[in-house]
Write an enzyme that holds these catalytic residues in place. Structure first.
Site, short mmCIF file in Angstrom:
data_model
loop_
_atom_site.label_atom_id
_atom_site.label_comp_id
_atom_site.label_asym_id
_atom_site.label_seq_id
_atom_site.Cartn_x
_atom_site.Cartn_y
_atom_site.Cartn_z
N THR A 1 -0.28 55.84 25.28
CA THR A 1 0.12 54.44 25.49
C THR A 1 -1.17 53.62 25.67
O THR A 1 -2.27 54.17 25.70
CB THR A 1 1.00 54.32 26.74
OG1 THR A 1 0.29 54.92 27.83
CG2 THR A 1 2.33 55.04 26.57
N ASP B 1 14.96 43.97 37.16
CA ASP B 1 14.07 44.70 38.07
C ASP B 1 14.83 45.93 38.56
O ASP B 1 15.91 45.80 39.16
CB ASP B 1 13.68 43.79 39.25
CG ASP B 1 12.63 44.44 40.14
OD1 ASP B 1 12.49 45.68 40.11
OD2 ASP B 1 11.95 43.69 40.87
N LYS C 1 9.45 62.42 40.23
CA LYS C 1 9.75 62.97 38.90
C LYS C 1 10.49 64.32 39.01
O LYS C 1 11.33 64.63 38.17
CB LYS C 1 8.47 63.09 38.06
CG LYS C 1 7.85 61.73 37.71
CD LYS C 1 8.77 60.88 36.83
CE LYS C 1 8.12 59.60 36.34
NZ LYS C 1 9.02 58.78 35.51
N TYR D 1 4.32 60.33 43.04
CA TYR D 1 4.84 60.27 41.67
C TYR D 1 5.53 61.58 41.30
O TYR D 1 6.67 61.59 40.81
CB TYR D 1 3.66 60.00 40.74
CG TYR D 1 4.00 59.93 39.27
CD1 TYR D 1 4.56 58.78 38.72
CD2 TYR D 1 3.74 61.00 38.41
CE1 TYR D 1 4.85 58.70 37.36
CE2 TYR D 1 4.03 60.93 37.05
CZ TYR D 1 4.58 59.78 36.54
OH TYR D 1 4.89 59.70 35.20
N ASN E 1 13.98 54.85 31.57
CA ASN E 1 12.55 55.13 31.36
C ASN E 1 11.64 54.39 32.34
O ASN E 1 10.49 54.78 32.51
CB ASN E 1 12.23 54.71 29.91
CG ASN E 1 10.76 54.60 29.64
OD1 ASN E 1 10.08 55.61 29.51
ND2 ASN E 1 10.25 53.38 29.55
N1 LIG Z 1 2.44 57.59 29.35
C1 LIG Z 1 2.47 58.86 29.72
O1 LIG Z 1 1.53 59.62 29.47
C2 LIG Z 1 3.68 59.39 30.46
C3 LIG Z 1 3.80 60.78 30.64
C4 LIG Z 1 4.92 61.28 31.30
C5 LIG Z 1 5.89 60.41 31.77
N2 LIG Z 1 5.72 59.06 31.60
C6 LIG Z 1 6.78 58.19 32.11
O2 LIG Z 1 7.28 57.42 31.04
C7 LIG Z 1 7.75 56.17 31.51
C8 LIG Z 1 7.13 55.06 30.69
O3 LIG Z 1 5.74 55.22 30.77
P1 LIG Z 1 4.71 54.31 29.92
O4 LIG Z 1 3.44 55.06 29.89
O5 LIG Z 1 5.33 53.83 28.67
O6 LIG Z 1 4.53 53.16 31.01
P2 LIG Z 1 4.36 51.60 30.93
O7 LIG Z 1 3.78 51.19 32.22
O8 LIG Z 1 3.68 51.19 29.66
O9 LIG Z 1 5.89 51.13 30.84
C9 LIG Z 1 6.73 51.19 31.94
C10 LIG Z 1 7.95 50.36 31.65
O10 LIG Z 1 8.73 50.33 32.85
C11 LIG Z 1 8.94 48.98 33.21
N3 LIG Z 1 9.02 48.83 34.65
C12 LIG Z 1 8.07 49.14 35.58
N4 LIG Z 1 8.54 48.80 36.81
C13 LIG Z 1 9.79 48.29 36.63
C14 LIG Z 1 10.78 47.76 37.50
N5 LIG Z 1 10.60 47.66 38.82
N6 LIG Z 1 11.93 47.32 36.96
C15 LIG Z 1 12.16 47.39 35.63
N7 LIG Z 1 11.26 47.87 34.77
C16 LIG Z 1 10.09 48.31 35.26
C17 LIG Z 1 7.77 48.21 32.63
O11 LIG Z 1 8.09 46.84 32.49
C18 LIG Z 1 7.59 48.93 31.29
O12 LIG Z 1 8.52 48.44 30.35
C19 LIG Z 1 7.43 56.13 32.99
O13 LIG Z 1 8.57 56.49 33.74
C20 LIG Z 1 6.34 57.19 33.14
O14 LIG Z 1 6.32 57.73 34.43
C21 LIG Z 1 4.66 58.54 30.95
#
Ligand SMILES: NC(=O)c1ccc[n+]([C@@H]2O[C@H](COP(=O)([O-])OP(=O)(O)OC[C@H]3O[C@@H](n4cnc5c(N)ncnc54)[C@H](O)[C@@H]3O)[C@@H](O)[C@H]2O)c1
Length: 260
Positions: free
Chosen positions: A201, A73, A170, A166, A100
Site C-alpha cells: 500500500t 466512522d 487481529k 494491534y 476491512n
Molecule cells: N497493508 C498491509 O500490509 C496490511 C497487512 C495485514 C493487514 N492489513 C489490514 O488491512 C486493513 C487495511 O489496511 P491498509 O494497509 O489498506 O490501510 P489504510 O490505512 O490504507 O486503509 C485503512 C482504511 O480503513 C479506514 N479507516 C480507518 N479508521 C477508520 C474508522 N475509524 N472508521 C472507518 N474507517 C476507518 C481508512 O479510511 C481506510 O479506508 C487494515 O485493517 C489493516 O490492519 C494491512
C-alpha cells in the site's frame, strides 16, 4: 478511447449481489471495492475519509458499476447501522460485507504504548468489526443468506514485536469470525477472515529501500503482496466458488506464516 459510462447489465460471479466495504477509501479496501464491482456487485463504500471515499465511488461509477459512498466512522454504532441501512435502501439488501477498516500504532514494546494506542486498536479493529457484523448479519438474515469477510493480519495468527495492541485485536477478529461462522452456518451466512502479510500500500511504498528490503526478505516468496492479491481472495470468498468455506482463516502472505 470510449469513456462511455452507459451501464450494461452486470455480469460476473457477483452479478446482482450487493456488497459493503468498510474501510474503502484507500489501500486494500479501495482495491477490493473495485474488484467486487468488476465482479458484478453493486458496492457501498464506507469509511471515515468522505472526500477520498466519494472519489473512489465516483471512479467505480465511471467504470460502469453501481456504487455509493457512505461516510462512516467505525467507532460510531449509528453510522455503522446507517451504512448497512443504505445498502438495503439503495440496492435492496446486503449479500456481501468486507470489514476491512483498521488502524495500526507506532511499533513499541507494550509498556511504551499509550492507552490511546490501545483504545484505538480495540475500537476500530475489534469493536468496529463486531458492531458492523451485528448489523450486517441482521440484514443478511432478512435476505436469506450472505458472506462476510473480515480483515485480520499475519499479526492475528502470530505475535509481532512492538505490535501488542494491534496483534491482540487481529487475533480477536479471528475468534469473532470463527464464532459467528458457527452461529450462522445453518442460516446460509458464511463468515471468513483473511490474514495478509505485508501488502504494497502507499505506506509501504513510502518506506526507504533499506526499511523495505528486510520486510521483503522475511517473506518466503521474497516480495510483498499487491492490494489486488488480497482483493481477489476476498472476491473468491464472497462468491459461490467458496460455497462450502466458512470459519476459515486464509493467509495471504507469500508463505510468511507457513512455518510458524
Ligand atoms: N497493508 C498491509 O500490509 C496490511 C497487512 C495485514 C493487514 N492489513 C489490514 O488491512 C486493513 C487495511 O489496511 P491498509 O494497509 O489498506 O490501510 P489504510 O490505512 O490504507 O486503509 C485503512 C482504511 O480503513 C479506514 N479507516 C480507518 N479508521 C477508520 C474508522 N475509524 N472508521 C472507518 N474507517 C476507518 C481508512 O479510511 C481506510 O479506508 C487494515 O485493517 C489493516 O490492519 C494491512
Amino acid at each position: 478511447m470510449n469513456v462511455s459510462t452507459s451501464v450494461s447489465p452486470p455480469s460476473g460471479p457477483l452479478a446482482n449481489k450487493v456488497a459493503l466495504v468498510l474501510g474503502a477509501s484507500r489501500g486494500i479496501g479501495a482495491a477490493t471495492a473495485r474488484a467486487l464491482a468488476r465482479a458484478g456487485a453493486s458496492v457501498v463504500l464506507a469509511s471515515r475519509d468522505a472526500s477520498a471515499l466519494e472519489a473512489a465511488a465516483a471512479h467505480l461509477r465511471w467504470e460502469g458499476a453501481q456504487a455509493i459512498a457512505v461516510p462512516t466512522d467505525a467507532l460510531d454504532d449509528q453510522q455503522l447501522a446507517r451504512a448497512v441501512h443504505m445498502a438495503v435502501e439503495t440496492f435492496g439488501g446486503l449479500d456481501i460485507a468486507f470489514n476491512n477498516a483498521g488502524s495500526g500504532h507506532m511499533p513499541a514494546p507494550l509498556a511504551e504504548l499509550t492507552t490511546k494506542d490501545i483504545d484505538d486498536a480495540i475500537g476500530i479493529n475489534l469493536r468496529g468489526i463486531l458492531v458492523a457484523m451485528k448489523f450486517e448479519l441482521a440484514a443478511m438474515l432478512a435476505r436469506g443468506g450472505g458472506a462476510i469477510v473480515n480483515m485480520s493480519s499475519t499479526a492475528g495468527v502470530q505475535g509481532v514485536r512492538g505490535m501488542a495492541a494491534y496483534s491482540a485485536t487481529k487475533h480477536a477478529v479471528v475468534g469473532a469470525t470463527r464464532s459467528a461462522a458457527l452461529d450462522y452456518a445453518a442460516k446460509g451466512i458464511r463468515v471468513n477472515v483473511v490474514a495478509p502479510g505485508p501488502i504494497l500500500t502507499d505506506r509501504l511504498k513510502a518506506l526507504p529501500e533499506e526499511r523495505r528490503a528486510p520486510i521483503e526478505r522475511a517473506v518466503p516468496m521474497g516480495r510483498v503482496g499487491a492490494e489486488e492479491e488480497v482483493a481477489s481472495t476476498v472476491v473468491w470468498l464472497a462468491s459461490d466458488a467458496a460455497s462450502f468455506v466458512t470459519g476459515a482463516v486464509i493467509p495471504i502472505d507469500g508463505g510468511r506464516t507457513a512455518g510458524a
